[in-house]
Design a protein around this motif. Structure first.
Motif, PDB file in Angstrom:
ATOM      1  N   LEU A   4       0.834  -1.203   0.000  1.00 12.32           N
ATOM      2  CA  LEU A   4       0.000   0.000   0.000  1.00 12.32           C
ATOM      3  C   LEU A   4       0.866   1.248   0.000  1.00 12.32           C
ATOM      4  CD1 LEU A   4      -2.797   1.232   0.083  1.00 12.32           C
ATOM      5  CD2 LEU A   4      -2.754   1.031   2.586  1.00 12.32           C
ATOM      6  N   TYR A   5       1.951   1.213   0.761  1.00 12.45           N
ATOM      7  CA  TYR A   5       2.888   2.348   0.781  1.00 12.45           C
ATOM      8  C   TYR A   5       3.516   2.565  -0.588  1.00 12.45           C
ATOM      9  CZ  TYR A   5       7.335   4.748   1.576  1.00 12.45           C
ATOM     10  OH  TYR A   5       8.410   5.607   1.483  1.00 12.45           O
ATOM     11  N   ALA A   6       3.816   1.487  -1.286  1.00 10.13           N
ATOM     12  CA  ALA A   6       4.435   1.606  -2.606  1.00 10.13           C
ATOM     13  C   ALA A   6       3.474   2.197  -3.629  1.00 10.13           C
ATOM     14  CB  ALA A   6       4.922   0.236  -3.076  1.00 10.13           C
ATOM     15  N   PHE A   7       2.194   1.793  -3.562  1.00  8.19           N
ATOM     16  CA  PHE A   7       1.225   2.241  -4.560  1.00  8.19           C
ATOM     17  C   PHE A   7       0.582   3.584  -4.211  1.00  8.19           C
ATOM     18  CE2 PHE A   7       1.311  -2.247  -5.822  1.00  8.19           C
ATOM     19  CZ  PHE A   7       1.327  -2.120  -7.199  1.00  8.19           C
ATOM     20  N   ASP A   8       0.259   3.775  -2.936  1.00  9.47           N
ATOM     21  CA  ASP A   8      -0.485   4.991  -2.553  1.00  9.47           C
ATOM     22  C   ASP A   8      -0.198   5.356  -1.099  1.00  9.47           C
ATOM     23  OD1 ASP A   8      -2.214   7.087  -2.285  1.00  9.47           O
ATOM     24  OD2 ASP A   8      -3.987   6.009  -3.017  1.00  9.47           O
ATOM     25  N   PRO A   9       0.917   6.060  -0.842  1.00  6.88           N
ATOM     26  CA  PRO A   9       1.238   6.433   0.539  1.00  6.88           C
ATOM     27  C   PRO A   9       0.192   7.351   1.171  1.00  6.88           C
ATOM     28  CG  PRO A   9       2.725   7.498  -1.028  1.00  6.88           C
ATOM     29  CD  PRO A   9       1.951   6.485  -1.791  1.00  6.88           C
ATOM     30  N   THR A  10      -0.511   8.155   0.352  1.00  7.96           N
ATOM     31  CA  THR A  10      -1.549   9.030   0.890  1.00  7.96           C
ATOM     32  C   THR A  10      -2.694   8.212   1.480  1.00  7.96           C
ATOM     33  OG1 THR A  10      -1.010  10.710  -0.765  1.00  7.96           O
ATOM     34  CG2 THR A  10      -3.146  10.902   0.348  1.00  7.96           C
ATOM     35  N   HIS A  11      -3.108   7.172   0.764  1.00 10.34           N
ATOM     36  CA  HIS A  11      -4.168   6.296   1.272  1.00 10.34           C
ATOM     37  C   HIS A  11      -3.689   5.545   2.513  1.00 10.34           C
ATOM     38  CE1 HIS A  11      -7.672   3.757   1.319  1.00 10.34           C
ATOM     39  NE2 HIS A  11      -6.937   2.654   1.161  1.00 10.34           N
ATOM     40  N   ALA A  12      -2.431   5.145   2.514  1.00 13.00           N
ATOM     41  CA  ALA A  12      -1.877   4.465   3.686  1.00 13.00           C
ATOM     42  C   ALA A  12      -1.971   5.358   4.915  1.00 13.00           C
ATOM     43  CB  ALA A  12      -0.431   4.068   3.418  1.00 13.00           C
ATOM     44  N   HIS A  13      -1.657   6.633   4.734  1.00 11.60           N
ATOM     45  CA  HIS A  13      -1.749   7.588   5.847  1.00 11.60           C
ATOM     46  C   HIS A  13      -3.200   7.768   6.279  1.00 11.60           C
ATOM     47  CE1 HIS A  13      -0.754  11.018   8.384  1.00 11.60           C
ATOM     48  NE2 HIS A  13      -1.688  11.725   7.762  1.00 11.60           N
ATOM     49  N   ALA A  14      -4.119   7.767   5.326  1.00 10.70           N
ATOM     50  CA  ALA A  14      -5.534   7.994   5.628  1.00 10.70           C
ATOM     51  C   ALA A  14      -6.127   6.877   6.475  1.00 10.70           C
ATOM     52  CB  ALA A  14      -6.327   8.156   4.338  1.00 10.70           C
ATOM     53  N   ILE A  15      -5.634   5.666   6.337  1.00  8.46           N
ATOM     54  CA  ILE A  15      -6.185   4.546   7.113  1.00  8.46           C
ATOM     55  C   ILE A  15      -5.384   4.278   8.384  1.00  8.46           C
ATOM     56  CG2 ILE A  15      -7.145   3.473   5.043  1.00  8.46           C
ATOM     57  CD1 ILE A  15      -4.854   1.455   5.124  1.00  8.46           C
ATOM     58  N   GLY A  16      -4.484   5.197   8.723  1.00 11.24           N
ATOM     59  CA  GLY A  16      -3.791   5.090  10.000  1.00 11.24           C
ATOM     60  C   GLY A  16      -2.379   4.563   9.963  1.00 11.24           C
ATOM     61  N   LEU A  17      -1.873   4.257   8.780  1.00 13.11           N
ATOM     62  CA  LEU A  17      -0.486   3.814   8.672  1.00 13.11           C
ATOM     63  C   LEU A  17       0.440   5.019   8.553  1.00 13.11           C
ATOM     64  CD1 LEU A  17      -0.953   0.889   6.117  1.00 13.11           C
ATOM     65  CD2 LEU A  17      -0.702   0.704   8.595  1.00 13.11           C
ATOM     66  N   SER A  18       1.658   4.854   8.980  1.00 11.83           N
ATOM     67  CA  SER A  18       2.645   5.928   8.900  1.00 11.83           C
ATOM     68  C   SER A  18       3.565   5.698   7.711  1.00 11.83           C
ATOM     69  CB  SER A  18       3.463   6.007  10.188  1.00 11.83           C
ATOM     70  OG  SER A  18       4.530   6.923  10.047  1.00 11.83           O
ATOM     71  N   PRO A  19       3.444   6.488   6.631  1.00  9.87           N
ATOM     72  CA  PRO A  19       4.340   6.321   5.489  1.00  9.87           C
ATOM     73  C   PRO A  19       5.810   6.468   5.863  1.00  9.87           C
ATOM     74  CG  PRO A  19       2.466   7.692   4.884  1.00  9.87           C
ATOM     75  CD  PRO A  19       2.412   7.507   6.370  1.00  9.87           C
ATOM     76  N   LYS A  20       6.115   7.367   6.808  1.00  7.89           N
ATOM     77  CA  LYS A  20       7.504   7.555   7.214  1.00  7.89           C
ATOM     78  C   LYS A  20       8.052   6.295   7.874  1.00  7.89           C
ATOM     79  CE  LYS A  20       7.570  12.578   7.778  1.00  7.89           C
ATOM     80  NZ  LYS A  20       7.830  13.703   8.720  1.00  7.89           N
ATOM     81  N   ARG A  21       7.255   5.677   8.735  1.00  6.05           N
ATOM     82  CA  ARG A  21       7.714   4.451   9.400  1.00  6.05           C
ATOM     83  C   ARG A  21       7.845   3.303   8.413  1.00  6.05           C
ATOM     84  NH1 ARG A  21       4.234   4.360  15.103  1.00  6.05           N
ATOM     85  NH2 ARG A  21       5.171   6.257  15.997  1.00  6.05           N
ATOM     86  N   LEU A  22       6.907   3.211   7.480  1.00  6.99           N
ATOM     87  CA  LEU A  22       6.986   2.152   6.473  1.00  6.99           C
ATOM     88  C   LEU A  22       8.201   2.359   5.568  1.00  6.99           C
ATOM     89  CD1 LEU A  22       3.220   1.777   5.506  1.00  6.99           C
ATOM     90  CD2 LEU A  22       4.619   0.167   6.815  1.00  6.99           C
ATOM     91  N   GLY A  23       8.473   3.618   5.210  1.00  7.41           N
ATOM     92  CA  GLY A  23       9.664   3.905   4.416  1.00  7.41           C
ATOM     93  C   GLY A  23      10.935   3.567   5.172  1.00  7.41           C
ATOM     94  N   ALA A  24      10.950   3.909   6.481  1.00  2.00           N
ATOM     95  CA  ALA A  24      12.116   3.584   7.307  1.00  2.00           C
ATOM     96  C   ALA A  24      12.285   2.074   7.438  1.00  2.00           C
ATOM     97  CB  ALA A  24      11.964   4.223   8.685  1.00  2.00           C
ATOM     98  N   LEU A  25      11.176   1.346   7.562  1.00  2.00           N
ATOM     99  CA  LEU A  25      11.241  -0.112   7.649  1.00  2.00           C
ATOM    100  C   LEU A  25      11.812  -0.692   6.369  1.00  2.00           C
ATOM    101  CD1 LEU A  25      10.582  -2.839   8.990  1.00  2.00           C
ATOM    102  CD2 LEU A  25       8.275  -2.648   8.023  1.00  2.00           C
ATOM    103  N   LEU A  26      11.354  -0.177   5.234  1.00  2.00           N
ATOM    104  CA  LEU A  26      11.838  -0.683   3.956  1.00  2.00           C
ATOM    105  C   LEU A  26      13.321  -0.395   3.774  1.00  2.00           C
ATOM    106  CD1 LEU A  26      10.534  -2.236   1.674  1.00  2.00           C
ATOM    107  CD2 LEU A  26      10.126  -0.080   0.494  1.00  2.00           C
ATOM    108  N   LEU A  27      13.761   0.782   4.211  1.00  2.00           N
ATOM    109  CA  LEU A  27      15.182   1.120   4.121  1.00  2.00           C
ATOM    110  C   LEU A  27      16.008   0.233   5.051  1.00  2.00           C
ATOM    111  CD1 LEU A  27      14.993   5.021   3.976  1.00  2.00           C
ATOM    112  CD2 LEU A  27      15.662   3.472   2.138  1.00  2.00           C
ATOM    113  N   GLY A  28      15.483  -0.048   6.231  1.00  2.00           N
ATOM    114  CA  GLY A  28      16.183  -0.945   7.138  1.00  2.00           C
ATOM    115  C   GLY A  28      16.308  -2.353   6.566  1.00  2.00           C
TER     116      GLY A  28
END
Length: 288
Positions: free
Chosen positions: A157-181
């Motif tokens: 969801l973060y890859a396709f639509d980070p705005t929608h991910a944020h709207a449903i309560g997910l943190s795009p910044k945390r998901l991006g940090a997780l992916l980088l880790g």
């Protein structure tokens, strides 16, 4: 059968095949997200930036994996800092950080007295993989693979639509940090096999190949690791019989498959799509 079984009579070949297959599968799964998000250059940066960590780990007498992981995380952090605190764009920040850290690693190698050939970190040393190296790759690979599978829905969801991910309560910044880790961890896994220079190929080519074969991301997650694992085993066998560099042959095998898909894929291939169009035109003319 003799061609298949002969290399398996040597312990170092068995370890090389298992290690490369493990690294190839983990890299291929992660590469699906990297290709979709457009982080291919980030994979290049992280894979090169770990070199000084490896050298410093050797000097300190600690496992190479620890130093590589620390510097992979440092590289990701520095890229984020430069990008967020200046007018420099992301691609420039990536180039600055990874080239600087890679150069630092080369300098450290040149001034560090060593009875161990540290150049194998750059170019890989598949046939020199020891049992402890295999265990390290297995543990790190299983951890990275498990996290990717468990978080695949959120990461997709973060890859396709980070705005929608944020709207449903997910943190795009945390998901991006997780992916980088996970990128940092996976780079360390692949480092044990093909070395710094060729890690980026294992992190990009499988995902790009699967992307040309299907429009379904779930299928990409199956196609990419299968292609990567088959290419890794094929590359090692070819290197055995042709007496060539193992890491290079693994990447060349992946490149050959990508080239074939790029040319002949029925939906996206350069030649395949034209042949399909020609068949459709012929069928339309016959129907008329």
């Amino acid at each position: 059968m003799s061609l298949v079984m002969e290399p398996l009579g040597y312990g170092f070949m068995v370890r090389a095949i298992i290690t490369t297959a493990l690294a190839a599968i983990v890299c291929a799964v992660l590469s699906c997200w990297l290709v979709l998000i457009g982080w291919s250059l980030m994979g290049d940066a992280v894979s090169h930036a770990v070199l000084p960590g490896v050298v410093l780990a050797y000097i300190a007498g600690v496992p190479f994996t620890l130093g590589a992981l620390v510097f992979a995380l440092i590289a990701v952090t520095l890229i984020g800092v430069v990008r967020n605190t200046s007018r420099v764009k992301e691609d420039a920040a990536i180039g600055i950080v990874f080239s600087s850290l890679f150069a630092l690693g080369l300098v450290l190698i040149s001034v560090t007295p060593s009875q161990t050939d540290l150049n194998h970190i750059i170019f890989g040393n598949l046939l020199g993989v020891s049992v402890p190296d295999l265990i390290q790759v297995l543990v790190l690979g299983v951890v990275a693979f498990a996290i990717l599978i468990l978080k695949r829905r959120d990461l997709t969801l973060y890859a396709f639509d980070p705005t929608h991910a944020h709207a449903i309560g997910l943190s795009p910044k945390r998901l991006g940090a997780l992916l980088l880790g996970l990128l940092a961890l996976t780079s360390v896994v692949a480092l044990q096999t093909v070395g710094v220079v060729l890690v980026v190929a294992m992190l990009i080519i499988p995902g790009a190949t699967a992307y040309l074969l299907t429009d379904s991301f779930s299928r990409m997650l199956l196609i990419a690791p299968v292609i990567s694992a088959v290419c890794s085993v094929t590359g090692i066998y070819l290197s055995y019989y042709l007496d060539t560099a193992s890491g290079g042959m693994v990447v060349l095998a992946q490149s050959a498959v990508f080239a074939a898909v790029y040319l002949f894929s029925p939906r996206q291939g350069l030649i395949g799509t034209r042949l399909a169009m020609a068949r459709r035109r012929k069928a339309a003319l016959l129907a008329a």
